[in-house]
Write a protein that holds these residues in place. Structure first.
Motif, mmCIF file in Angstrom:
data_model
loop_
_atom_site.group_PDB
_atom_site.id
_atom_site.type_symbol
_atom_site.label_atom_id
_atom_site.label_comp_id
_atom_site.label_asym_id
_atom_site.label_seq_id
_atom_site.Cartn_x
_atom_site.Cartn_y
_atom_site.Cartn_z
ATOM 1 N N ARG A 233 56.139 40.771 40.190
ATOM 2 C CA ARG A 233 55.132 40.763 41.266
ATOM 3 C C ARG A 233 55.486 41.782 42.343
ATOM 4 N N ALA A 236 54.288 45.019 41.125
ATOM 5 C CA ALA A 236 52.828 44.995 41.182
ATOM 6 C C ALA A 236 52.359 45.217 42.613
ATOM 7 N N ARG A 238 54.031 46.693 45.010
ATOM 8 C CA ARG A 238 54.352 48.071 45.391
ATOM 9 C C ARG A 238 53.253 49.029 44.925
ATOM 10 N N THR A 242 46.364 45.400 46.969
ATOM 11 C CA THR A 242 45.036 44.778 46.978
ATOM 12 C C THR A 242 44.730 44.135 45.628
ATOM 13 N N LEU A 244 46.816 42.902 43.559
ATOM 14 C CA LEU A 244 47.593 41.666 43.416
ATOM 15 C C LEU A 244 46.986 40.538 44.250
ATOM 16 N N ARG A 245 46.535 40.870 45.448
ATOM 17 C CA ARG A 245 45.912 39.842 46.296
ATOM 18 C C ARG A 245 44.648 39.301 45.651
ATOM 19 N N THR A 246 43.849 40.202 45.079
ATOM 20 C CA THR A 246 42.600 39.749 44.472
ATOM 21 C C THR A 246 42.829 39.040 43.142
ATOM 22 N N GLY A 248 44.930 36.525 43.338
ATOM 23 C CA GLY A 248 45.268 35.204 43.867
ATOM 24 C C GLY A 248 46.702 35.046 44.346
ATOM 25 N N TYR A 249 47.412 36.165 44.542
ATOM 26 C CA TYR A 249 48.803 36.068 44.995
ATOM 27 C C TYR A 249 48.894 36.456 46.467
ATOM 28 N N SER A 250 49.561 35.639 47.246
ATOM 29 C CA SER A 250 49.763 35.967 48.649
ATOM 30 C C SER A 250 50.875 36.996 48.760
ATOM 31 N N THR A 251 50.480 38.240 48.970
ATOM 32 C CA THR A 251 51.497 39.295 49.057
ATOM 33 C C THR A 251 52.267 39.189 50.364
#
Ligand SMILES: Nc1ncnc2c1ncn2[C@@H]1O[C@H](COP(=O)(O)OP(=O)(O)O)[C@@H](O)[C@H]1O
Ligand SMILES: [Mg+2]
Lengths: 366, 236
Positions: A233, A236, A238, A242, A244-246, A248-251
């Motif tokens: 992650r 990902a 790095r 955006t 990764l956030r879309t 569903g992961y809280s970056t």
């Protein structure tokens, strides 16, 4: 590189098997352990032992930066701040320990005309408390700064500049004499380490061995971490935050967690460094020093933890040697190295040997 | 129940109005295409639905319950919305399999992921390429991998921004078949596309956007007969 080799290198595996597939990290960990054993069995001249121990502390610092820069894309130009937090708290412990044993107040306290150590030094003569305080303080400062930055989506160059400003402000603060932390002269004259006279061969060796073992543990631990789902992650995030956030992961949480971890590792490096040089002053908070950490990482090979270690050891080894031989030339040599790396070896010195544990790590990012 | 309601959505970038009171409703099980010339505001519409851009006014209701304009990208994704970007957005440093694993999303327990990944790999036809870093894939493979990543979470609302851009005719036909196979009663799919033949093949209804406004909504055949649409698409 043939397709089969690629597939073999990229094949999924448990984190431990992956770490073993990183022969550079495995080799460096082995080297640290061997060097530590060597120092214990047949220690060379104390100044060499000391130099080795300092290099190990710098290498830990480089790994801490590579973790956030190489794997998360966050370039901190203020990592000296966390290093200094570790160093200052360690110096406070050493002085408080000295006072507890000898009853003699440190020079700077007498110079200020104080009759005792400032109140907030209480308990610092206990090493475990000092260790926890150093790590917690570094983690807390990183948390507050990281939370403010990451939540308001401060990224890239803006983050780098703000981190640099932060270390600069800390330096100005530490130059003040009324902070109770030694002001512009800093803190020095540490008498004892765990009751042993500082500078005795046993203490010098012990410190170097501790630094080498810590480096081995940090290197192995961070390598395991980047081989897990969290590490994937990080890469990902790095390469496309955006995206990764879309998914569903809280970056913000991911970045904050790794950022704080990195700060604490940097503080650990500071803790190991200060008793080996015997002094800490606001110079460790100078902006150019923080930039130099990034230079070590870039020279060794960004995004490869082993590369960070090699960069730190190479540049600092060269510095130890050259700044004694021709101190005026050092800034030019360092600049030359940077130019060389930027122009010829964009992935650092590891490019020279064609080192690519996972071939496309950096290609996509640039 | 409606799967997605976009209600009088207005988006501005400075003084430029990218979307001007756009409304549309998508039913569960429907495949809706949004078409329109470059700069019409199609990507901006998806940006608002996925939480990347906040509108000046208007609402976007997911399943009559959640106003997506008040949620973050992460919350929207966790509510079951997935979006494929116009520029193929895969993680180049990770392998195809690792990309799909991330695509499964946080709620899917780790032990269920291998099965899900295997089935998605089959759907997008990248099984033999599973261990290749995504940065090494050909353009079409990247497009499919990204479709796979957004599929892996079994989304209730799937947003696809130009999924066949840059693909050959054969690949476009395969992608059309793939998207048709994704149709489910409890899933709505919103596809943005330029390729009229492709739209005709997959969409139940089309919405035509032009300069930030809705020009037409209805069947593709109806769109072809609509004079204003013909005028906008002249030469196509
Ligand atoms: N972040 C932005 N800032 C300023 N203008 C933008 C931004 N995003 C899109 N636009 C403008 O909004 C209009 C609609 O863009 P877009 O939604 O990408 O169109 P489409 O996807 O239909 O081709 C274009 O004129 C574009 O230049
Ligand atoms: Mg677009």
């Amino acid at each position: 590189m043939s397709g089969a080799v690629q597939t073999a290198l990229a094949a999924p595996a448990g984190p431990a098997r992956r770490a073993v597939r990183d022969p550079l990290v495995a080799g460096l960990v082995g080297l640290c352990l061997a060097a530590a054993a060597g120092l214990l069995v047949a220690p060379p001249a104390p100044y060499l032992v000391n130099a080795l121990g300092q290099l190990a502390a710098f290498a830990i610092l480089a790994v801490s930066l590579d973790l956030v820069w190489g794997y998360l894309g966050i370039l901190s130009l203020g990592h000296g701040l966390f290093f200094a937090i570790g160093g200052y708290v360690c110096a406070m412990h050493l002085l408080a320990h000295g006072v507890a044993v000898t009853g003699v107040l440190p020079d700077f306290v007498q110079f200020m005309g104080w009759k005792s150590l400032p109140a907030y030094w209480v308990g610092l003569d206990h090493a475990p408390y000092a260790l926890v305080l150093a790590l917690a303080l570094a983690g807390l400062v990183a948390f507050v700064f990281g939370l403010a930055s990451f939540r308001s989506r401060v990224n890239g160059v803006y983050f780098s500049i703000i981190s640099q400003a932060l270390v600069y402000v800390a330096m100005l603060l530490m130059y003040r004499n009324d902070t109770g932390l030694g002001g512009n002269n800093g803190m020095t004259g540490f008498p004892l380490l765990f009751g042993w006279p500082m500078g005795s061969p046993g203490v010098v060796t012990g410190l170097a061995v501790a630094a080498l073992l810590t480096l081995a543990a940090i290197l192995a631990g961070t390598r395991l971490l980047v081989g897990t789902a969290i590490g994937r992650r990080m890469l990902a995030c790095r390469d496309d935050e955006t995206r990764l956030r879309t998914l569903g992961y809280s970056t913000t949480r991911l970045k904050l967690g790794i950022w704080c971890l990195s700060a604490m590792i940097a503080a650990l490096a500071g803790i190991l460094y200060v008793p080996q040089v015997g002094i800490i002053n606001p110079r460790v908070l100078a902006p150019d020093l923080s930039i130099e950490i990034a230079v070590w990482v870039a020279i060794g090979g960004l995004g490869r933890l082993g590369g960070a270690v090699i960069g730190a050891i190479l540049v600092n080894g060269l510095k130890f040697w050259l700044s004694a031989a021709m101190p005026e030339a050092w800034p030019f040599i360092l600049s030359g190295l940077v130019l060389l790396v930027v122009l010829v070896l964009p992935n650092g010195l590891l490019d020279l040997v064609g080192w690519r544990p996972r071939p496309t790590w950096l290609r996509g990012a640039r | 129940m409606t799967a997605l309601v976009v209600d009088a959505l207005t988006v501005a970038f400075g003084r430029f109005t990218a979307l001007d009171a756009v409304s549309l409703a998508v039913d569960p099980g429907e495949v809706r295409a949004v078409i329109g010339p470059n700069g019409a505001g199609k990507t901006t519409l998806l940006d608002v639905i996925s939480g990347i851009t906040k509108p000046v006014s208007g609402r976007v209701m997911l399943g009559d319950r959640i106003d997506l304009t008040k949620r973050s990208e992460v919350e929207i994704a966790r509510a079951g919305v997935r979006r494929k970007f116009q520029k193929p957005s895969v993680f180049p440093a990770l392998t195809v399999r690792e990309n799909l694993e991330i695509g499964c999303g946080p709620p899917l327990p780790a032990r269920d992921r291998p099965d899900r990944i295997a089935s998605v790999l089959g759907e997008i036809g990248l099984g033999p390429r599973a261990e290749v870093p995504a940065g090494r894939l050909a353009h079409g493979e990247k497009q499919w991998l990204e479709i796979g990543m957004v599929l892996a979470a079994e989304p209730a609302l799937l947003l696809l921004d130009e999924p066949v851009a840059g693909l050959s005719d054969a690949e476009t036909a395969e992608t059309a078949a793939l998207i048709r196979s994704l149709r489910r009663p409890d899933r709505a799919i919103l596809v943005i596309e330029h390729d009229m033949g492709f739209v005709e093949a997959i969409a139940d209804r089309v919405t035509v956007l032009h300069e930030g406004r809705t020009l037409y909504e209805g069947s593709m055949a109806g769109a072809r007969a609509e004079p204003r649409v013909i005028e906008v698409f002249l030469g196509r």
